[in-house]
Design a protein around this motif. Structure first.
Motif, PDB file in Angstrom:
ATOM      1  N   PHE A  61       0.817  -1.204   0.000  1.00 35.12           N
ATOM      2  CA  PHE A  61       0.000   0.000   0.000  1.00 35.12           C
ATOM      3  C   PHE A  61       0.855   1.259   0.000  1.00 35.12           C
ATOM      4  O   PHE A  61       0.514   2.265  -0.598  1.00 35.12           O
ATOM      5  N   LEU A  62       1.973   1.202   0.735  1.00 31.65           N
ATOM      6  CA  LEU A  62       2.680   2.420   1.107  1.00 31.65           C
ATOM      7  C   LEU A  62       4.039   2.517   0.442  1.00 31.65           C
ATOM      8  O   LEU A  62       4.797   1.551   0.413  1.00 31.65           O
ATOM      9  N   SER A  63       4.337   3.710  -0.085  1.00 32.13           N
ATOM     10  CA  SER A  63       5.662   4.012  -0.624  1.00 32.13           C
ATOM     11  C   SER A  63       6.136   5.301   0.038  1.00 32.13           C
ATOM     12  O   SER A  63       5.576   6.367  -0.198  1.00 32.13           O
ATOM     13  N   SER A  64       7.149   5.192   0.902  1.00 29.27           N
ATOM     14  CA  SER A  64       7.639   6.368   1.610  1.00 29.27           C
ATOM     15  C   SER A  64       9.124   6.225   1.883  1.00 29.27           C
ATOM     16  O   SER A  64       9.655   5.112   1.958  1.00 29.27           O
ATOM     17  N   LYS A  65       9.802   7.354   2.015  1.00 28.00           N
ATOM     18  CA  LYS A  65      11.234   7.351   2.303  1.00 28.00           C
ATOM     19  C   LYS A  65      11.485   7.339   3.803  1.00 28.00           C
ATOM     20  O   LYS A  65      12.321   6.596   4.302  1.00 28.00           O
ATOM     21  N   ASP A  66      10.816   8.195   4.521  1.00 32.05           N
ATOM     22  CA  ASP A  66      10.983   8.288   5.965  1.00 32.05           C
ATOM     23  C   ASP A  66       9.608   8.370   6.603  1.00 32.05           C
ATOM     24  O   ASP A  66       8.840   9.285   6.323  1.00 32.05           O
ATOM     25  N   ASP A  67       9.300   7.426   7.457  1.00 27.10           N
ATOM     26  CA  ASP A  67       8.053   7.497   8.203  1.00 27.10           C
ATOM     27  C   ASP A  67       8.282   6.998   9.617  1.00 27.10           C
ATOM     28  O   ASP A  67       9.200   6.227   9.894  1.00 27.10           O
ATOM     29  N   ILE A  68       7.447   7.454  10.514  1.00 21.40           N
ATOM     30  CA  ILE A  68       7.593   7.172  11.935  1.00 21.40           C
ATOM     31  C   ILE A  68       6.278   6.618  12.450  1.00 21.40           C
ATOM     32  O   ILE A  68       5.194   7.137  12.123  1.00 21.40           O
ATOM     33  N   LEU A  69       6.345   5.576  13.243  1.00 28.33           N
ATOM     34  CA  LEU A  69       5.160   4.982  13.833  1.00 28.33           C
ATOM     35  C   LEU A  69       5.036   5.451  15.271  1.00 28.33           C
ATOM     36  O   LEU A  69       6.017   5.435  16.027  1.00 28.33           O
ATOM     37  N   VAL A  70       3.843   5.878  15.647  1.00 26.01           N
ATOM     38  CA  VAL A  70       3.603   6.257  17.034  1.00 26.01           C
ATOM     39  C   VAL A  70       2.370   5.533  17.523  1.00 26.01           C
ATOM     40  O   VAL A  70       1.474   5.190  16.754  1.00 26.01           O
ATOM     41  N   ALA A  71       2.333   5.298  18.829  1.00 21.42           N
ATOM     42  CA  ALA A  71       1.216   4.566  19.412  1.00 21.42           C
ATOM     43  C   ALA A  71       1.041   5.004  20.855  1.00 21.42           C
ATOM     44  O   ALA A  71       1.969   5.520  21.494  1.00 21.42           O
ATOM     45  N   ILE A  72      -0.156   4.827  21.360  1.00 18.44           N
ATOM     46  CA  ILE A  72      -0.435   5.067  22.774  1.00 18.44           C
ATOM     47  C   ILE A  72      -1.036   3.790  23.343  1.00 18.44           C
ATOM     48  O   ILE A  72      -1.761   3.064  22.656  1.00 18.44           O
ATOM     49  N   SER A  73      -0.718   3.523  24.552  1.00 18.73           N
ATOM     50  CA  SER A  73      -1.165   2.267  25.167  1.00 18.73           C
ATOM     51  C   SER A  73      -2.504   2.407  25.869  1.00 18.73           C
ATOM     52  O   SER A  73      -3.290   1.470  25.940  1.00 18.73           O
ATOM     53  N   SER A  74      -2.782   3.607  26.361  1.00 23.90           N
ATOM     54  CA  SER A  74      -4.028   3.800  27.111  1.00 23.90           C
ATOM     55  C   SER A  74      -5.189   4.069  26.155  1.00 23.90           C
ATOM     56  O   SER A  74      -5.072   4.850  25.217  1.00 23.90           O
ATOM     57  N   THR A  75      -6.291   3.419  26.403  1.00 22.24           N
ATOM     58  CA  THR A  75      -7.490   3.628  25.587  1.00 22.24           C
ATOM     59  C   THR A  75      -8.389   4.710  26.167  1.00 22.24           C
ATOM     60  O   THR A  75      -9.463   4.978  25.619  1.00 22.24           O
ATOM     61  N   LYS A  76      -7.949   5.346  27.236  1.00 19.05           N
ATOM     62  CA  LYS A  76      -8.745   6.384  27.865  1.00 19.05           C
ATOM     63  C   LYS A  76      -8.928   7.560  26.916  1.00 19.05           C
ATOM     64  O   LYS A  76      -7.973   8.050  26.314  1.00 19.05           O
ATOM     65  N   ASP A  77     -10.146   8.008  26.759  1.00 15.79           N
ATOM     66  CA  ASP A  77     -10.509   9.157  25.919  1.00 15.79           C
ATOM     67  C   ASP A  77     -10.276   8.929  24.430  1.00 15.79           C
ATOM     68  O   ASP A  77     -10.385   9.855  23.626  1.00 15.79           O
ATOM     69  N   VAL A  78      -9.923   7.707  24.037  1.00  8.61           N
ATOM     70  CA  VAL A  78      -9.752   7.406  22.615  1.00  8.61           C
ATOM     71  C   VAL A  78     -11.050   6.793  22.097  1.00  8.61           C
ATOM     72  O   VAL A  78     -11.524   5.786  22.651  1.00  8.61           O
ATOM     73  N   PRO A  79     -11.657   7.378  21.056  1.00 11.58           N
ATOM     74  CA  PRO A  79     -12.984   6.926  20.599  1.00 11.58           C
ATOM     75  C   PRO A  79     -13.041   5.462  20.205  1.00 11.58           C
ATOM     76  O   PRO A  79     -13.991   4.767  20.531  1.00 11.58           O
ATOM     77  N   ASN A  80     -12.035   4.971  19.459  1.00 14.54           N
ATOM     78  CA  ASN A  80     -12.012   3.555  19.097  1.00 14.54           C
ATOM     79  C   ASN A  80     -10.576   3.144  18.779  1.00 14.54           C
ATOM     80  O   ASN A  80      -9.686   3.991  18.690  1.00 14.54           O
ATOM     81  N   PRO A  81     -10.318   1.855  18.607  1.00  8.34           N
ATOM     82  CA  PRO A  81      -8.935   1.369  18.450  1.00  8.34           C
ATOM     83  C   PRO A  81      -8.189   1.936  17.246  1.00  8.34           C
ATOM     84  O   PRO A  81      -6.956   1.852  17.203  1.00  8.34           O
ATOM     85  N   LEU A  82      -8.901   2.515  16.273  1.00 10.27           N
ATOM     86  CA  LEU A  82      -8.215   3.076  15.112  1.00 10.27           C
ATOM     87  C   LEU A  82      -7.270   4.207  15.496  1.00 10.27           C
ATOM     88  O   LEU A  82      -6.303   4.489  14.788  1.00 10.27           O
ATOM     89  N   TYR A  83      -7.561   4.856  16.619  1.00 10.56           N
ATOM     90  CA  TYR A  83      -6.823   6.059  16.974  1.00 10.56           C
ATOM     91  C   TYR A  83      -5.769   5.809  18.054  1.00 10.56           C
ATOM     92  O   TYR A  83      -5.282   6.750  18.682  1.00 10.56           O
ATOM     93  N   LEU A  84      -5.401   4.536  18.228  1.00 12.46           N
ATOM     94  CA  LEU A  84      -4.306   4.199  19.134  1.00 12.46           C
ATOM     95  C   LEU A  84      -2.954   4.295  18.442  1.00 12.46           C
ATOM     96  O   LEU A  84      -1.920   4.349  19.097  1.00 12.46           O
ATOM     97  N   THR A  85      -2.948   4.296  17.112  1.00  8.15           N
ATOM     98  CA  THR A  85      -1.697   4.362  16.351  1.00  8.15           C
ATOM     99  C   THR A  85      -1.827   5.383  15.230  1.00  8.15           C
ATOM    100  O   THR A  85      -2.928   5.741  14.824  1.00  8.15           O
ATOM    101  N   ALA A  86      -0.671   5.817  14.732  1.00 12.45           N
ATOM    102  CA  ALA A  86      -0.628   6.732  13.583  1.00 12.45           C
ATOM    103  C   ALA A  86       0.689   6.524  12.863  1.00 12.45           C
ATOM    104  O   ALA A  86       1.662   6.011  13.425  1.00 12.45           O
ATOM    105  N   ARG A  87       0.695   6.913  11.597  1.00 10.80           N
ATOM    106  CA  ARG A  87       1.935   6.905  10.827  1.00 10.80           C
ATOM    107  C   ARG A  87       2.244   8.350  10.446  1.00 10.80           C
ATOM    108  O   ARG A  87       1.376   9.066   9.935  1.00 10.80           O
TER     109      ARG A  87
END
Length: 856
Positions: A61-87
């Motif tokens: 799917f993805l073609s990129s030179k530099d990307d960073i993965l971030v995540a949070i462990s707490s589900t508090k105040d997060v609407p659903n699991p989609l928003y626990l990670t980002a690229r």
């Protein structure tokens, strides 16, 4: 008593669930369904049972030179699991999705600024675009910590859909989740109603849309789980003005009865089962119910209004008016007459021009005061879709490559105010640039200079620089035969020629940027293609076009006149084709229809150009994007192939094909190339077969607005051809004007081009031969008719003359119609046949000399 109460609650819950499910009575299975949880290491299943794949697991799917993965462990105040990670992307990155067939596609982008140690995502500024449409330009979540979901609807006609994320300098782009899901074919019709002037607006299927508002009027929120095609419908509470004037009404969704021809996919029955009507406690009933929505006045909007009479007790009792921004949209709407029953859905589309919008869209309904009849008005649902601009933008005055469409008048003062500061900064920066130039790496020039790839195979960079430096201002008629690129233009010359790249001079838009009509000093009209250096895809196609055109010269290929590479600009100058693309003369532009002879000559010209590409160069060239928009016509309707940005060198003698990623346009794409990603010159032949059918039937290769069996022109026309009834679907302007044998030969050529396997298709030389023969048959038929008319006229004249002398008409060679596969056969003692003149570059110069030899 408590037991009965529990049973009653269970009954209500079961009934509610059953009614909710009724909104899914018509299932919809999208042929493309990509749900991606960006940055997640695993698949994620939501409460609505949708499963999002990880973009780690689907690396293609993805073609990129530099990307960073971030995540949070707490589900508090997060609407659903989609928003626990980002690229997160610090450089341009692209997601690509393979489309199995053309049609409408939902694109939903999910943004949630995850708190992390590396980037403040709340202040990130970036753009998102496809190859044809800008979705977001300089977008930011504006310090908000809530979820932002952007929804778009695009009519995708290419085999690959690209989503390009471009961060601003010193910033980053991010994404939490992406949805790319097919939408029903009939979701957007091609025609809507306009308010000012009143009339019809056609071409809706050619626009892209952003969903701004989707309202379940008078009812609760409808979630994607309860909409068959995954939409969210808001309540109208926050948009309704003067709540005291309005009254919510609702009925059971099960009583909604969809009429024939209206799909429940347009809107679920929950939308039609609720409404707002006029409040009955008001003493003075002559008022309007009003909703207000914030909008961008730079765009047009598609407004879809949903109606269903769930308030009347009998037919012909409800008449009301509908207004949009003060203009009458519908006068005396009588749902009974339209639907012939109560509780029957009805919707209507309106196109609201930007000239009618300031910064708000105002929708109103009010009574018509028809007597007899109830004093009432209703609205059940409302959708507000922003329409893409003429340069393919849904955000700001920018085209697909971010080209500024011109500063607004309010900005001009600010521009002047900072002018002095910019000049001072330029002088300061000049010294730094000189130092940087002398300290540059040795390969800097090779990597970053436009000229480094502008040159053809045999020229060196130093040659160009020497030539340019000797020209001073560049304002000359210098021609570089060594480079093979024609005249060098200074940037100021092209500014003057195009009125400083005036947007009114734009005659075409592409992934590279815009094409402008220009006027040179001597009055010559030219087409000026200005590339955007920020587009990697545009640079690649630009480079390919230069490399191809620098070694190609042919009467039926658009000629390159010159170029400009000043100030990092990438500009090519072509001969101007005043009659534009062939497509415009076949359909969509209301131009005078082309005669059958003209269409044949145009197809022959295009075939000559392609035949030259395949055989005339040292190594054959595959065009890879043959379609009616890339066949341009000059003032004499001479056809020339254009746009070589996707072209590829043909395989060598040792190869059978070129393995490459699939590029091209749906409807024209060789199915074998699409399946196997193996490109040959027979791929161009297939595409040209579709062009032949467009010329014959005068309709697009793909038209999603038509019934499913008619969407694809090639498939539909070949079905009629097999029945021997192709003449039933030809352009009405051609009925009775085509010689049957000419059409038969033409149709046979198209059918052979469209063979499933490339090995079964003819070469372009064979196609050209058959088209020239079809033209001969048509001309012979026309000549025969003319001779018959002359003969009849001569007979009438001599009969009425006093001398009584009868003059015999000149003999012409008959066409052997019993052998339509053979060239014209000339009888021994007849006059010579009239053979159509053949262009010396066509590869068939000897055709007329071998007219008596049987065809292949």
């Amino acid at each position: 008593m408590a037991f009965l109460l529990v049973l009653f609650c269970v009954f209500l819950s079961t009934t509610s669930t059953r009614n909710l499910a009724s909104s899914k009575e018509v299932p919809f299975s999208p042929h493309d369904n990509y749900l991606v949880n960006c940055g997640s290491p695993t698949m994620t299943t939501l409460s609505d049972e949708r499963t999002f794949r990880s973009d780690r697991q689907a690396a293609s799917f993805l073609s990129s030179k530099d990307d960073i993965l971030v995540a949070i462990s707490s589900t508090k105040d997060v609407p659903n699991p989609l928003y626990l990670t980002a690229r997160i992307f610090v450089q341009q990155a692209t997601y690509n999705f393979k489309m199995t067939r053309p049609g409408w596609v939902w694109i939903r982008l999910h943004f949630y600024p995850i708190n992390n140690d590396q980037f403040d995502l709340r202040n990130s500024v970036f753009s998102v675009s496809t190859e044809e449409v800008v979705l977001l330009h300089n977008f930011s979540v504006n310090n908000e910590t809530k979820v932002v979901v952007k929804e778009y609807l695009l009519n995708v006609t290419t085999p690959l859909l690209y989503l390009k994320f471009t961060p601003m300098k010193h910033s980053a782009a991010f994404i939490n989740a992406i949805e790319v899901v097919s939408a029903p074919d009939g979701l957007i019709s091609d025609v809507g109603s306009t308010l000012f002037p009143v009339g019809d607006f056609s071409g809706l299927s050619n626009r892209a849309y952003q969903t701004l508002y989707r309202i379940n009027v008078g009812g609760p929120i409808i979630t994607p789980q309860n909409d068959t095609i995954g939409r969210t419908w808001e309540s109208d509470d926050m948009y309704l003005q003067s709540r005291a004037l309005a009254k919510n009404v609702s009925v059971s969704p099960s009583i909604i009865n969809y009429p024939a021809g209206l799909s429940p996919l347009i809107a679920p029955n929950w939308v039609y089962a609720s409404a707002v009507e006029m409040a009955d406690a008001i003493e003075k009933p002559n008022f309007n119910i009003t909703w207000k929505f914030d909008t961008d006045p730079a765009f047009d909007y598609l407004i879809r209004m949903h109606f269903c009479d769930i308030v009347s007790k009998s037919l012909n009792d409800l008449y009301f008016n509908v207004y949009i921004n003060g203009k009458m949209a519908i006068s005396g709407l009588d749902l009974s007459t339209i639907t012939s029953n109560l509780a029957v859905p009805y919707y209507k589309d309106f196109v609201v021009n930007a000239s009618l919008i300031s910064d708000q869209l105002i929708v109103q309904i009010g009574p018509m005061n028809q007597n007899p009849g109830a004093v009432n008005a209703i609205l059940n649902g409302l959708e507000v879709l922003k329409m893409s601009s003429s340069v393919g933008s849904l955000d700001g005055e920018f085209g697909v490559e971010g080209t500024d469409m011109g500063a607004s008048k309010s900005n001009k003062g600010a521009v002047a105010a900072v002018g002095f500061a910019m000049m001072f900064g330029a002088f300061v920066g000049l010294g730094a640039m000189v130092i940087k130039w002398y300290k540059r790496p040795k390969d800097w020039e090779k990597k970053n200079s436009f000229s480094s790839w502008l040159l053809p195979l045999h020229a060196g960079h130093s040659t160009l620089m020497t030539s340019k430096n000797s020209m001073g201002s560049h304002r000359s008629n210098f021609y570089s035969s060594t480079l093979g690129l024609g005249r060098y233009f200074s940037f100021s010359e092209l500014q003057e020629a195009t009125g400083n790249f005036d947007q009114n001079a734009v005659i075409g838009v592409g992934g590279f940027g815009n094409v402008y009509l220009g006027h040179l000093d001597d009055g010559t009209k030219v087409a000026v293609k200005r590339g955007n250096p920020q587009s990697e895809q545009g640079i690649t196609e630009f480079q390919t076009e230069i490399q191809m055109l620098s070694k190609l010269r042919h009467r039926h290929l658009v000629s390159l006149i010159g170029y400009c590479d000043e100030n990092s600009e990438m500009i090519l100058v072509y001969e101007y084709m005043s009659n534009g693309p062939l497509r415009d003369h076949l359909y969509g532009k209301n131009l005078p229809p082309l005669s059958w002879k003209q269409r044949l000559e145009i197809c022959i010209g295009a075939a000559r150009g392609l035949h030259y590409l395949h055989t005339g160069a040292a190594q054959g060239i595959i065009h890879r994007d043959v379609k009616t928009t890339n066949i341009l016509l000059d003032e004499n309707f001479i056809a020339k192939m254009a746009d070589f940005g996707l072209s590829k060198n043909a395989p060598t003698m040792e190869q059978t094909h070129v393995s490459t990623a699939v590029k091209g346009s749906f409807g024209y794409l060789d199915p074998e190339y699409f399946r196997r990603q193996q490109l040959t010159d027979k791929s161009d032949v297939y595409s040209f077969g579709v062009v032949l059918l467009e010329a014959l039937c005068a309709r697009p290769a793909i038209n999603p607005a038509l019934p499913r069996e008619q969407v694809n022109l090639a498939e539909w026309a070949m079905q009629w051809k097999k029945k021997g009834l192709l003449d039933k679907i030809i352009d009405p302007h051609l009925v009775g004007a085509i010689n049957p044998e000419s059409m038969k030969k033409f149709a046979e050529a198209a059918e052979k081009c469209l063979a499933e396997h490339g090995v079964d298709r003819p070469t372009m030389g064979d196609v050209l031969w058959n088209l020239e023969y079809a033209l001969q048959l048509q001309e012979a038929s026309s000549q025969g008719k003319l001779e018959e008319e002359n003969k009849a006229e001569a007979a009438t004249t001599t009969t009425s003359s006093s001398a009584g002398v009868v003059v015999a008409p000149t003999a012409i060679a008959p066409v052997n119609s019993s052998t339509p596969d053979n060239p014209q056969v000339v009888e021994a003692n007849s006059a010579p046949a009239q053979v159509h003149a053949i262009d010396e570059h066509s590869g068939t110069t000897m055709f007329s000399q071998f007219a008596e030899i049987n065809g292949r």
